[in-house]
Design a protein around this motif. Sequence first.
Motif, PDB file in Angstrom:
ATOM      1  N   VAL A 114      34.693  42.183  26.066  1.00  0.00           N
ATOM      2  CA  VAL A 114      33.633  41.393  25.447  1.00  0.00           C
ATOM      3  C   VAL A 114      33.379  42.006  24.073  1.00  0.00           C
ATOM      4  CG1 VAL A 114      31.228  40.670  25.562  1.00  0.00           C
ATOM      5  CG2 VAL A 114      32.589  40.808  27.666  1.00  0.00           C
ATOM      6  N   ALA A 115      33.649  41.235  23.030  1.00  0.00           N
ATOM      7  CA  ALA A 115      33.556  41.755  21.660  1.00  0.00           C
ATOM      8  C   ALA A 115      32.176  42.336  21.370  1.00  0.00           C
ATOM      9  CB  ALA A 115      33.873  40.633  20.671  1.00  0.00           C
ATOM     10  N   GLY A 116      32.176  43.527  20.739  1.00  0.00           N
ATOM     11  CA  GLY A 116      30.930  44.168  20.355  1.00  0.00           C
ATOM     12  C   GLY A 116      30.106  44.683  21.509  1.00  0.00           C
ATOM     13  N   SER A 117      30.741  44.860  22.672  1.00  0.00           N
ATOM     14  CA  SER A 117      30.013  45.273  23.867  1.00  0.00           C
ATOM     15  C   SER A 117      30.847  46.285  24.646  1.00  0.00           C
ATOM     16  CB  SER A 117      29.725  44.046  24.738  1.00  0.00           C
ATOM     17  OG  SER A 117      29.277  44.425  26.025  1.00  0.00           O
ATOM     18  N   SER A 118      30.183  47.024  25.521  1.00  0.00           N
ATOM     19  CA  SER A 118      30.882  47.934  26.421  1.00  0.00           C
ATOM     20  C   SER A 118      31.226  47.250  27.740  1.00  0.00           C
ATOM     21  CB  SER A 118      30.021  49.173  26.694  1.00  0.00           C
ATOM     22  OG  SER A 118      28.795  48.799  27.313  1.00  0.00           O
ATOM     23  N   GLN A 119      31.023  45.932  27.801  1.00  0.00           N
ATOM     24  CA  GLN A 119      31.291  45.173  29.020  1.00  0.00           C
ATOM     25  C   GLN A 119      32.605  44.400  28.905  1.00  0.00           C
ATOM     26  OE1 GLN A 119      27.728  42.814  29.403  1.00  0.00           O
ATOM     27  NE2 GLN A 119      26.649  44.438  30.511  1.00  0.00           N
ATOM     28  N   MET A 120      33.108  43.954  30.063  1.00  0.00           N
ATOM     29  CA  MET A 120      34.339  43.186  30.123  1.00  0.00           C
ATOM     30  C   MET A 120      34.120  41.961  31.005  1.00  0.00           C
ATOM     31  SD  MET A 120      37.082  46.291  30.748  1.00  0.00           S
ATOM     32  CE  MET A 120      36.255  46.812  32.274  1.00  0.00           C
ATOM     33  N   ILE A 121      35.015  41.000  30.884  1.00  0.00           N
ATOM     34  CA  ILE A 121      35.092  39.889  31.827  1.00  0.00           C
ATOM     35  C   ILE A 121      36.210  40.227  32.797  1.00  0.00           C
ATOM     36  CG2 ILE A 121      35.614  37.428  32.100  1.00  0.00           C
ATOM     37  CD1 ILE A 121      34.592  37.112  29.168  1.00  0.00           C
ATOM     38  N   GLY A 122      35.943  40.108  34.088  1.00  0.00           N
ATOM     39  CA  GLY A 122      36.941  40.490  35.066  1.00  0.00           C
ATOM     40  C   GLY A 122      37.063  39.507  36.205  1.00  0.00           C
ATOM     41  N   SER A 123      38.264  39.491  36.797  1.00  0.00           N
ATOM     42  CA  SER A 123      38.529  38.640  37.952  1.00  0.00           C
ATOM     43  C   SER A 123      39.430  39.405  38.910  1.00  0.00           C
ATOM     44  CB  SER A 123      39.209  37.340  37.509  1.00  0.00           C
ATOM     45  OG  SER A 123      39.666  36.607  38.628  1.00  0.00           O
ATOM     46  N   VAL A 124      39.105  39.371  40.201  1.00  0.00           N
ATOM     47  CA  VAL A 124      39.906  40.048  41.223  1.00  0.00           C
ATOM     48  C   VAL A 124      40.695  39.021  42.025  1.00  0.00           C
ATOM     49  CG1 VAL A 124      39.847  41.474  43.296  1.00  0.00           C
ATOM     50  CG2 VAL A 124      38.264  41.947  41.421  1.00  0.00           C
ATOM     51  N   ASP A 125      42.005  39.228  42.107  1.00  0.00           N
ATOM     52  CA  ASP A 125      42.888  38.378  42.926  1.00  0.00           C
ATOM     53  C   ASP A 125      42.706  36.897  42.631  1.00  0.00           C
ATOM     54  OD1 ASP A 125      43.962  40.630  44.147  1.00  0.00           O
ATOM     55  OD2 ASP A 125      42.526  40.591  45.804  1.00  0.00           O
ATOM     56  N   GLY A 126      42.504  36.572  41.340  1.00  0.00           N
ATOM     57  CA  GLY A 126      42.392  35.170  40.938  1.00  0.00           C
ATOM     58  C   GLY A 126      41.059  34.535  41.254  1.00  0.00           C
ATOM     59  N   GLY A 127      40.080  35.341  41.651  1.00  0.00           N
ATOM     60  CA  GLY A 127      38.771  34.806  42.016  1.00  0.00           C
ATOM     61  C   GLY A 127      37.891  34.496  40.812  1.00  0.00           C
ATOM     62  N   LYS A 128      36.602  34.320  41.067  1.00  0.00           N
ATOM     63  CA  LYS A 128      35.644  33.993  40.016  1.00  0.00           C
ATOM     64  C   LYS A 128      35.637  35.066  38.930  1.00  0.00           C
ATOM     65  CE  LYS A 128      32.438  31.700  43.215  1.00  0.00           C
ATOM     66  NZ  LYS A 128      31.104  31.804  43.846  1.00  0.00           N
ATOM     67  N   CYS A 129      35.202  34.657  37.745  1.00  0.00           N
ATOM     68  CA  CYS A 129      35.094  35.608  36.631  1.00  0.00           C
ATOM     69  C   CYS A 129      33.669  36.155  36.568  1.00  0.00           C
ATOM     70  CB  CYS A 129      35.452  34.929  35.314  1.00  0.00           C
ATOM     71  SG  CYS A 129      37.199  34.493  35.189  1.00  0.00           S
ATOM     72  N   TYR A 130      33.584  37.467  36.364  1.00  0.00           N
ATOM     73  CA  TYR A 130      32.294  38.147  36.300  1.00  0.00           C
ATOM     74  C   TYR A 130      32.225  39.011  35.036  1.00  0.00           C
ATOM     75  CZ  TYR A 130      31.836  36.946  41.265  1.00  0.00           C
ATOM     76  OH  TYR A 130      31.757  36.273  42.446  1.00  0.00           O
ATOM     77  N   ILE A 131      31.001  39.284  34.620  1.00  0.00           N
ATOM     78  CA  ILE A 131      30.766  40.304  33.600  1.00  0.00           C
ATOM     79  C   ILE A 131      30.715  41.643  34.335  1.00  0.00           C
ATOM     80  CG2 ILE A 131      29.187  41.201  31.870  1.00  0.00           C
ATOM     81  CD1 ILE A 131      30.474  38.639  30.999  1.00  0.00           C
ATOM     82  N   VAL A 132      31.563  42.580  33.930  1.00  0.00           N
ATOM     83  CA  VAL A 132      31.623  43.875  34.599  1.00  0.00           C
ATOM     84  C   VAL A 132      31.510  44.990  33.560  1.00  0.00           C
ATOM     85  CG1 VAL A 132      33.055  42.968  36.470  1.00  0.00           C
ATOM     86  CG2 VAL A 132      34.160  44.011  34.487  1.00  0.00           C
ATOM     87  N   GLY A 133      31.126  46.159  34.025  1.00  0.00           N
ATOM     88  CA  GLY A 133      31.022  47.310  33.131  1.00  0.00           C
ATOM     89  C   GLY A 133      30.787  48.574  33.919  1.00  0.00           C
ATOM     90  N   VAL A 134      30.828  49.684  33.190  1.00  0.00           N
ATOM     91  CA  VAL A 134      30.568  50.997  33.780  1.00  0.00           C
ATOM     92  C   VAL A 134      29.227  51.484  33.253  1.00  0.00           C
ATOM     93  CG1 VAL A 134      31.351  53.386  33.990  1.00  0.00           C
ATOM     94  CG2 VAL A 134      33.035  51.520  33.935  1.00  0.00           C
ATOM     95  N   PRO A 135      28.219  51.626  34.115  1.00  0.00           N
ATOM     96  CA  PRO A 135      26.893  52.069  33.657  1.00  0.00           C
ATOM     97  C   PRO A 135      26.973  53.386  32.884  1.00  0.00           C
ATOM     98  CG  PRO A 135      26.793  51.333  35.928  1.00  0.00           C
ATOM     99  CD  PRO A 135      28.252  51.361  35.564  1.00  0.00           C
ATOM    100  N   GLY A 136      26.292  53.423  31.748  1.00  0.00           N
ATOM    101  CA  GLY A 136      26.235  54.634  30.942  1.00  0.00           C
ATOM    102  C   GLY A 136      27.380  54.787  29.966  1.00  0.00           C
ATOM    103  N   LEU A 137      28.394  53.941  30.054  1.00  0.00           N
ATOM    104  CA  LEU A 137      29.535  54.031  29.147  1.00  0.00           C
ATOM    105  C   LEU A 137      29.222  53.233  27.893  1.00  0.00           C
ATOM    106  CD1 LEU A 137      32.339  55.404  29.392  1.00  0.00           C
ATOM    107  CD2 LEU A 137      33.270  53.163  29.962  1.00  0.00           C
ATOM    108  N   ASN A 138      29.329  53.859  26.719  1.00  0.00           N
ATOM    109  CA  ASN A 138      28.974  53.156  25.482  1.00  0.00           C
ATOM    110  C   ASN A 138      30.176  52.687  24.679  1.00  0.00           C
ATOM    111  OD1 ASN A 138      29.888  55.585  24.540  1.00  0.00           O
ATOM    112  ND2 ASN A 138      27.914  56.287  23.744  1.00  0.00           N
ATOM    113  N   VAL A 139      31.386  52.823  25.253  1.00  0.00           N
ATOM    114  CA  VAL A 139      32.583  52.267  24.627  1.00  0.00           C
ATOM    115  C   VAL A 139      33.209  51.296  25.612  1.00  0.00           C
ATOM    116  CG1 VAL A 139      33.036  54.281  23.184  1.00  0.00           C
ATOM    117  CG2 VAL A 139      34.036  54.155  25.468  1.00  0.00           C
ATOM    118  N   ASN A 140      33.985  50.355  25.101  1.00  0.00           N
ATOM    119  CA  ASN A 140      34.569  49.366  25.997  1.00  0.00           C
ATOM    120  C   ASN A 140      35.720  49.986  26.778  1.00  0.00           C
ATOM    121  OD1 ASN A 140      36.115  46.965  26.983  1.00  0.00           O
ATOM    122  ND2 ASN A 140      34.433  45.931  25.915  1.00  0.00           N
ATOM    123  N   PRO A 141      35.672  49.966  28.107  1.00  0.00           N
ATOM    124  CA  PRO A 141      36.689  50.636  28.920  1.00  0.00           C
ATOM    125  C   PRO A 141      38.038  49.940  28.929  1.00  0.00           C
ATOM    126  CG  PRO A 141      35.076  49.547  30.319  1.00  0.00           C
ATOM    127  CD  PRO A 141      34.572  49.416  28.925  1.00  0.00           C
TER     128      PRO A 141
END
Length: 289
Positions: A114-141
């Motif tokens: 996600v541009a300008g954010s430490s969060q990502m869009i993720g999907s597991v095994d072709g399922g729904k898309c979610y906003i995901v992230g690592v708490p406390g991480l200030n860089v995009n993983p």
Amino acid sequence: MKKYWIIVLTLFALNSCTDDKDFQVVETEVGGVEIIDGNKNLHLAKDTAWYVSDADGHRLCSCDEYKIAAFFNVLRDVQVMGLSNHPQDGAFDSEIILKKPSGGEIKNIRLKAVAGSSQMIGSVDGGKCYIVGVPGLNVNPIVNFSAAADYWKDLSLLELTPYNISKISVENFADPAQSFFISAVADGFEIRGMDGNVITDIPEQSIRQWLGSIAGTYRAVKYVDAEQFAPADSIFRLNVRTRLGDEESITFYKKNNDFNLMFFSKGNEHGLAKYYDFDRVLVEVAGVK
């Protein structure tokens, strides 16, 4: 007909139990990883440690343990923050296929930064898309899921263990008179100049203390694809031979306009290293006293 509906209901129940919010992965359960990014396809495999392999499983190079740790730490700590409207068949930056030691697939995770954010869009095994992230991480993983082999390459250039050193030489191109080498002799050590003459005013106790002070693992900052230095830029050459007979040689070159960074050449590999990471070793002969 009754049997048919039992099968349908059973399959429905099994599918209902699939958790498309479960992004977490335990490293000990994983025996292989495939990362796909556009036309790049990277394979990681594990025996006693992780390494980059080709598609047939042949070892190409060892993985940097810090990069592997960061990769699995993100997958261990990642959390779902909410739903995303990103289409399930949309574009993603990385596709990570995690496999069991037996080769069976554990999980397929697709991620998009996600541009300008430490969060990502993720999907597991072709399922729904979610906003995901690592708490406390200030860089995009997303940086931890590179499909470039050079990213994963082990950055450890040299490991020095005093009791395993048979000979170590520090060649100083700027001031050759300050060059020296130390050799194991019987149960002790001696120090000589590059002319081969023993330097008598440095006692063996000082030599042992210096060897103890340089113990540790020395790492590169990064590798580069092509040489970016000339022979005239040489500043030091470090040679180490172990008691087991292994020998390593690293030549360091000045990097113009940057005192702290040096180029290095080790075999057919080139890269950058920090001078202050090596300054315990790259000393003048008087630095051993």
